[in-house]
Design an enzyme around this catalytic site. Structure first.
Site, short mmCIF file in Angstrom:
data_model
loop_
_atom_site.label_atom_id
_atom_site.label_comp_id
_atom_site.label_asym_id
_atom_site.label_seq_id
_atom_site.Cartn_x
_atom_site.Cartn_y
_atom_site.Cartn_z
N GLY A 12 -4.70 -17.31 13.39
CA GLY A 12 -4.61 -15.89 12.99
C GLY A 12 -5.42 -15.05 13.95
N GLY A 50 -11.95 2.98 6.46
CA GLY A 50 -13.24 2.85 7.10
C GLY A 50 -13.94 1.52 6.92
CG PHE A 115 -14.65 4.61 1.17
CD1 PHE A 115 -14.10 5.72 1.77
CD2 PHE A 115 -13.99 3.39 1.29
CE1 PHE A 115 -12.90 5.62 2.48
CE2 PHE A 115 -12.80 3.28 2.00
CZ PHE A 115 -12.26 4.40 2.60
CD GLN A 228 -9.37 -3.65 -3.98
OE1 GLN A 228 -9.25 -3.51 -2.77
NE2 GLN A 228 -10.53 -3.56 -4.60
CG HIS A 230 -5.50 1.00 -2.37
ND1 HIS A 230 -5.30 2.34 -2.56
CD2 HIS A 230 -6.47 0.87 -1.45
CE1 HIS A 230 -6.13 3.01 -1.75
NE2 HIS A 230 -6.85 2.14 -1.08
CG LEU A 240 -3.55 2.04 2.10
CD1 LEU A 240 -3.93 1.72 0.66
CD2 LEU A 240 -4.38 1.19 3.06
CD GLU A 243 -11.74 3.72 -1.92
OE1 GLU A 243 -10.99 2.79 -2.27
OE2 GLU A 243 -12.97 3.64 -2.00
NE ARG A 274 -10.09 0.53 -2.33
CZ ARG A 274 -9.89 0.05 -1.11
NH1 ARG A 274 -9.52 -1.20 -0.95
NH2 ARG A 274 -10.05 0.83 -0.06
CG HIS A 338 -4.87 -2.83 -0.94
ND1 HIS A 338 -4.15 -2.42 0.16
CD2 HIS A 338 -6.18 -2.62 -0.64
CE1 HIS A 338 -5.00 -1.97 1.09
NE2 HIS A 338 -6.23 -2.10 0.65
NE ARG A 373 -11.12 -5.41 0.03
CZ ARG A 373 -10.80 -4.22 0.56
NH1 ARG A 373 -11.75 -3.46 1.09
NH2 ARG A 373 -9.56 -3.79 0.58
CG LEU A 374 -17.65 -1.78 -3.53
CD1 LEU A 374 -19.02 -1.19 -3.16
CD2 LEU A 374 -17.10 -1.09 -4.77
N GLY A 375 -13.91 -0.44 -1.29
CA GLY A 375 -13.25 0.05 -0.09
C GLY A 375 -14.26 0.10 1.06
CG ASN A 377 -18.07 -3.75 1.17
OD1 ASN A 377 -18.69 -3.14 2.04
ND2 ASN A 377 -18.59 -4.04 -0.01
#
Lengths: 563, 329, 296
Positions: A12, A50, A115, A228, A230, A240, A243, A274, A338, A373-375, A377
């Site tokens: 990957g 971000g 965020f 998650q 979104h 998308l 955020e 989220r 997401h 998860r936080l946006g 991160n």
């Protein structure tokens, strides 16, 4: 048998993979990347909003770590969350010095935007093309270092001999001839699995390959039930809307024009985490206050200039894919699949329980995101833990350099599978086309393993996935060629997706509580007494076997979570 | 709605004349779909042997560049209704141009990437760098962001007419990439880069300014505008000494003198008055024109009259230059 | 209908036949032209390459002159059109910048106000004059004459500044005009590509290869001649054609006709007055076909 051989193989070539490759190369390893897409095509590039780091003097990495742990609904391993937050700043500075064109403040320093779920404006960005901008810079470094890239090599399996990972089997799409690729250490960095859902914000390539490959090779997948959703994805396509739109001050409105998030998260409003926002949106929609199965994202008050500078990409996307110019009207959005919080279980150096196998990025589970998860991160995780995995893999490869050649039989299983698939394509017989199975899978996951879940729904999902697995055995192929046989690849990917979906359903059915993104209508409360633990899924012929592992807690005892 | 697609096929494993053909598909799809959606529909439910690249569906990964109705397009950004104006109108889908075809709509982009390598595609910062991040202006970074918006889909290269006749042309995408570094205040090799881009075969002066790349670019990178900016910067940096740069100077000079173009002097001034062999090579052409009455010999006279308002024109020149000087000092 | 006529530099220089044929053709069609004698060169995109603001000033000056004359502006050059549209878009969009430019024009008593209509002669014919009216004026139907349209880059691209949203057919007008005068429009690869002229001095081989290739492909499709609204394309396609033929090593010999010349022939203007003899590639074959059509 010709065998390609390198010290470290990275599977990957998104941000995590390339960052790992760079670090392994810097540590003296001969590195090669094996990737089904050209590196620039990787889905990391689609990250918009971000990347987080406590850069401001008034901010602190501890605060960032706490926000991350709180965001995770206390399921994150706190030692890992601390590393993520502590190493963030240096990594961001390095990205900047490599050439990333971060937006700036007046004084020339990196600018940051607020965020979701964060107590401080700590999200660094480049307009709303943050992922793309970083992806390109990281790829430039790959070119500079001269790292070997086997591009459009589709990975089919991990080679494990005597319990040790020793390489991968790959299908170069150009030739269609299976090839063993040997490495002393293998870093899995294949990204997400969003395609098991329909719709999803994810690329068509996000089919959970690396997770499934590792799982089939004996590595446990951790916390797969946490998916998650979104809060802002476009209605038809699932594409998308960053955020950042809310970070810059955008509103979420219901059909009455009400900023409904005030009810659900009186302090953070639209910038709650989220899981909270998506649940709120779905509740509004379910209770009849939606618009056309959606809520409205309204950024009109930001003005055209700011929208063009900060949200230019989503303005284009909304225009192209939803016929809406966000400068003049709100755009319909809804929660969409997401990001997979779960993945290949690793330690803080990216090492999986299978010796020689490492993982980083979305396909891995360190775990820093826990149940939500936080946006901002996820990009950070790719850089911090990609780097750590690359370094650890290089060290491991040095210590475990294995001169003996791979056994002649490593291709046998894959070759048998491919031959049977190709024979079927030549015969032209079989049952469903892959798209039919994929479509039913996605719809089932969307409805039964979505934002709100229940025992009945999950039980029916389990039944359905077993049925689909059975039908998959006679899936029908149509392309009989060897060169660039995308039909064959999609069929193979579908096999990965079914395995992955199965682990998600089993994990979700077993977890009888609500935590983060996993919301059980029949068990609406978080239950720390019984469920403050990680789910580990192991592959068996009968399907996933679940085990549980402890959560590492360092500084922050679980508390009631409000925003 | 019903959509009719005519898709160019190429089977690398077929023998002889079988390799290339067209397939026709009629599919029933919702109105809002893109060309890529339509192709996926074909692949999923009509013809599984159709090969093409795809990934993000949101115009950011750059996988799905193709030639649609004769023009390079990013298919996930092109709606069917953008092209179909009358019901039943057929949409022609072909692989990108200027690249070998691997199979169906999949092209070999090796040449595309190798051109990137030609422009040293990474930042070359001053050594040692700052301790923390570089302190640069927001505007400078914003400027970069437009060029960096390039997703390397290849449609500008597919449709570049110069590349069709000269494979050595570095072509729009890589030159735009070069601009991204030249324009970056953190790069320490600006002059060297400009020198190389100006001198190398297939460099910035070989662009014909045809606007094709500007027209087809799905991300508004405007590659040609970047190439023009590189030319301007090369001239400013004093590293552009070739014909292209002199042509520009001669052109500007003639408008300043006459208010008009002085084609009689443009060519000699561009190729260089000392460049006898090159001037000689132009002689037959000049003679032909003279014979056809196409060379206004009286324009060559030193007392050729400028336009009436020349003093105003010259004042505009003086002003613009003074401003430019002030801005750069 | 009356226009402020901007002839461009080339029709007053190396392509006098364009100027003469334009004047005669318009007179006969009843299109009044008031020439902008005091206009200056648009810069052809070359000046903007080096000094963008200077180029804007020069063009704004022309616009203001046309406005002072009180008419829409008509040009006879694809390059002029492209440059003018580009500058106009910039000036019309940005009020502050416009004020800055106007401050400098003020000393000459000029001011540019947004919204001037700037049209190439080709657009005027279709949009203002009308193809039906044009058909009525045709006295010599050019039956049997196969014309390859050659647009020139700047009248096609970038389309967003060239009014293509309002007039989506602008990239087919040349074919429509050719058909309106009774000739046949030949479609060929290269009709909307670059003639190569801008790099003639810099990379002669590439420039002439482009010109030669396009002419060749039109010839392969049966074109008797090419028709162009751009004198710069004409220079490369006609004046350089023998050299282009050498470079691509094939015989070409395809006459290149200016758009007003084609019209002039159809509406019965004498070919000598249209200066059909002032071409490097002889136009006799075209004239023969025209006369043959008349006799038949």
């Amino acid at each position: 048998m010709t065998v390609i051989k390198h010290d470290v193989l990275v599977i990957g070539a998104g941000l995590a993979g390339m960052r790992a490759a760079i670090e392994a190369a810097r540590n003296g390893a001969d590195v090669a990347m094996v990737t089904k897409l050209h590196p620039m095509r990787s889905h990391s590039g689609a990250a918009q909003g971000g990347i987080n780091a406590a850069l401001d003097e008034e901010d602190s990495w501890e605060a960032h770590a706490f926000d991350t742990v709180k965001g995770s609904d206390y399921l994150a391993d706190q030692d890992a969350a601390e590393i993520l937050a502590r190493e963030a700043a240096d990594n961001i500075i390095e990205l900047e010095r490599m050439g990333t064109a971060f937006s700036r403040q007046e004084n020339g320093r990196i600018q940051q935007r607020p965020f979701g779920g964060a107590g401080f404006a700590r999200t660094c960005f480049i307009g709303d093309i943050t992922g793309q901008a970083i992806l390109h810079v990281i790829y430039e470094q790959i070119l500079k270092l001269g790292v070997t890239v086997y591009e459009e090599y589709y990975c089919t399996s991990l080679i494990v001999e005597d319990g040790v990972a020793r390489g991968v089997v790959a299908l170069p799409m150009m030739t269609g001839n299976l090839t063993p690729v040997q490495g002393s250490a293998i870093v899995m960095a294949t990204g997400g699995l969003g395609r098991v859902y329909s719709p999803t914000s994810n690329a068509l390539a996000c089919t959970g390959d690396g997770m499934a490959i590792a799982y089939r090779a004996g590595a446990p997948l951790q916390d797969m039930e946490f998916m998650q959703f979104h809060p802002t994805t476009l209605k038809d396509s699932g594409v998308l809307m960053t955020e950042g739109a809310r970070g810059e001050g955008g509103y979420l409105l219901n059909k009455d024009g009400e900023r409904f998030m005030e009810k659900y998260a009186p302090n953070k409003i639209e910038l709650a985490s989220r899981d909270v926002v998506s649940r709120a949106e779905q509740t509004e929609i379910d209770e009849g206050r939606g618009v056309d199965g959606c809520v409205l994202l309204d950024v009109r008050h930001l003005g055209e200039e700011k929208i063009n500078e900060r949200l230019g990409q989503i303005r284009d996307l909304a225009k192209d894919l939803a016929n809406t110019d966000i400068v003049y009207e709100p755009v319909k959005v809804r929660p969409g699949a997401h990001y997979a919080m779960g993945g290949i279980k690793t330690d803080v150096h990216g090492a999986s329980p299978v010796p020689g196998l490492f993982a980083a990025g979305e396909c891995a589970n360190v775990s820093v995101h826990g149940a939500n998860r936080l946006g901002g991160n996820s990009l950070l995780e790719t850089i911090v833990f990609g780097r750590r995995a690359g370094e650890a893999a290089a060290r491991y490869a040095k210590e475990h350099a294995s001169p003996q050649p791979l056994s002649e039989s490593v291709l046998q299983r894959d070759q048998a599978l491919m031959s049977s698939l190709m024979e079927r394509s030549h015969r032209g017989d079989g049952g469903d086309r892959p798209a039919v199975i994929r479509g039913e899978l996605g719809e089932m996951m969307h409805h039964q393993v979505g934002i709100f879940r229940s025992r009945e729904g999950l039980a029916s999902a389990l039944e359905k996935v077993r049925e689909l697995e059975k039908r998959y055995q006679s899936v029908r192929l149509e392309d009989t060629g060897k060169v660039f046989n995308m039909d064959l690849i999609t069929v193979h990917e579908l096999g990965f997706m079914l395995d992955i979906a199965h682990t998600m359903i089993s994990g979700a059915l077993a977890r009888e509580e609500s935590r983060g993104a996993h919301t059980r209508r029949d068990f609406p409360e978080r239950d720390d007494e019984h469920w403050l633990k990680h789910t580990l899924a192991y592959d068996t012929p009968e399907g996933p076997r679940l085990e549980y592992g402890p959560v590492t807690i360092t500084n922050w005892q679980p508390e009631v979570r409000t925003y | 709605m019903k959509v009719r697609l005519k898709v160019k096929r190429h089977d690398p494993e077929a023998h002889g004349g079988q390799a290339s053909r067209y397939s026709d598909y009629t599919i029933d799809v919702p109105e809002h779909i893109t060309i890529l959606d339509a192709l996926l529909e074909v692949r999923d439910y009509h013809d599984g042997s159709l090969a093409f690249r795809y990934s993000c569906r949101s115009a950011i990964c750059g996988s799905c560049g193709m030639r649609v109705d004769g023009r390079g397009r990013l298919t996930c950004k092109t709606k069917v209704t953008d092209l179909v104006k009358t019901e039943g109108q057929e949409i022609l889908v072909e692989p990108m141009g200027n690249m070998p075809v691997i199979k169906d709509l999949v092209t070999d982009m090796e040449m595309y990437w190798s051109k990137m390598d030609q422009v040293t595609p990474w930042l070359q910062p001053a050594d040692p760098g700052p301790e923390r991040e570089n302190l640069v202006s927001h505007e400078a970074m914003l400027d970069l962001a437009q060029t960096m918006g390039c997703i390397h889909c290849g449609v500008c290269v597919s449709d570049c007419p110069v590349l069709e006749i000269d494979k050595s042309f570095i072509a729009p995408a890589a030159l735009a990439k070069a601009h991204r570094f030249v324009d970056d205040p953190r790069d320490a090799k600006t002059k060297e880069r400009l020198e190389e881009l100006s001198a190398v075969k297939g460099g910035i002066w070989d662009c014909t300014r045809c606007n094709m790349c500007v027209e087809v670019c799905p991300k508004d990178v405007r590659p040609m505008d970047r190439i023009m900016q590189l030319r301007e910067l090369a001239v400013k940096a004093g590293v552009a000494s070739g014909t292209g740069a002199r042509h520009g100077e001669a052109f500007v000079d003639s408008v300043q003198r006459l208010g008009r173009l002085d084609e009689m002097r443009l060519l000699p001034a561009s190729v260089g008055l000392w460049n006898a062999p090159r001037l000689l090579s132009e002689m037959p052409g000049a003679l032909r024109m003279l014979r056809a009455g196409k060379l206004p010999w009286n324009h060559a006279l030193p007392w050729r009259k400028p336009i009436a308002g020349i003093k105003h024109v010259r004042r505009l020149f003086d002003r613009a230059r003074r401003e430019k000087k002030e801005a750069s000092s | 209908m009356k226009y402020a006529f901007w002839p461009g530099c080339v029709s007053k220089g190396a392509c006098p036949e364009l100027y003469d044929s334009m004047i005669l053709t318009c007179a006969k069609l009843g299109i009044e032209l008031e020439e902008m004698y005091d206009g200056n060169c648009t810069g052809a995109g070359v000046i903007s390459e080096h000094e963008p603001k200077l180029a804007d000033l020069l063009n704004a000056r022309n616009f203001a002159i046309a406005q002072k004359m009180g008419h829409d502006l008509v040009n006879i050059c694809s390059t002029c059109q492209g440059v003018q549209s580009m500058v106009q878009e910039k000036l019309d969009r940005d009020e502050e910048y416009r004020a800055e430019i106007n401050a400098q024009l003020a000393e000459e008593g000029l001011e540019y106000k947004p919204g001037l209509v700037i049209k190439n002669f080709m657009w005027v014919l279709v949009e203002d004059y009308g193809l039906d009216k044009l058909k009525e004026k045709v006295v010599r139907k050019l039956d049997g004459l196969n014309c390859g349209p050659f647009y020139g880059c700047y009248i096609l691209r970038p389309s967003r500044i060239l009014g293509m949203e309002e007039h989506p057919e602008r990239d087919h007008y040349l074919e429509q005009i050719i058909e309106a005068v009774g000739a046949t429009a030949v479609q060929y690869e290269g009709q909307d590509k670059c003639c190569g002229f801008p790099i003639l001095t810099n990379n002669r081989k590439n420039s002439l290869t482009q010109a030669g290739t396009h002419i060749g492909s039109a010839k392969d499709q049966g074109a008797d001649c090419l028709v162009t609204p751009c004198p710069l394309c004409h220079l490369n396609l006609d004046a350089q054609q023998p050299s282009a033929a050498e470079v691509i090593q094939r015989e070409l010999n395809v006459p290149i006709i200016h758009l007003p010349q084609l019209l002039g022939l159809a509406i019965g203007i004498d070919d000598k007055l249209l200066r059909m003899n002032r071409h490097v590639v002889g136009t006799q074959a075209v004239l023969d076909k025209v006369m043959a059509a008349v006799e038949a």
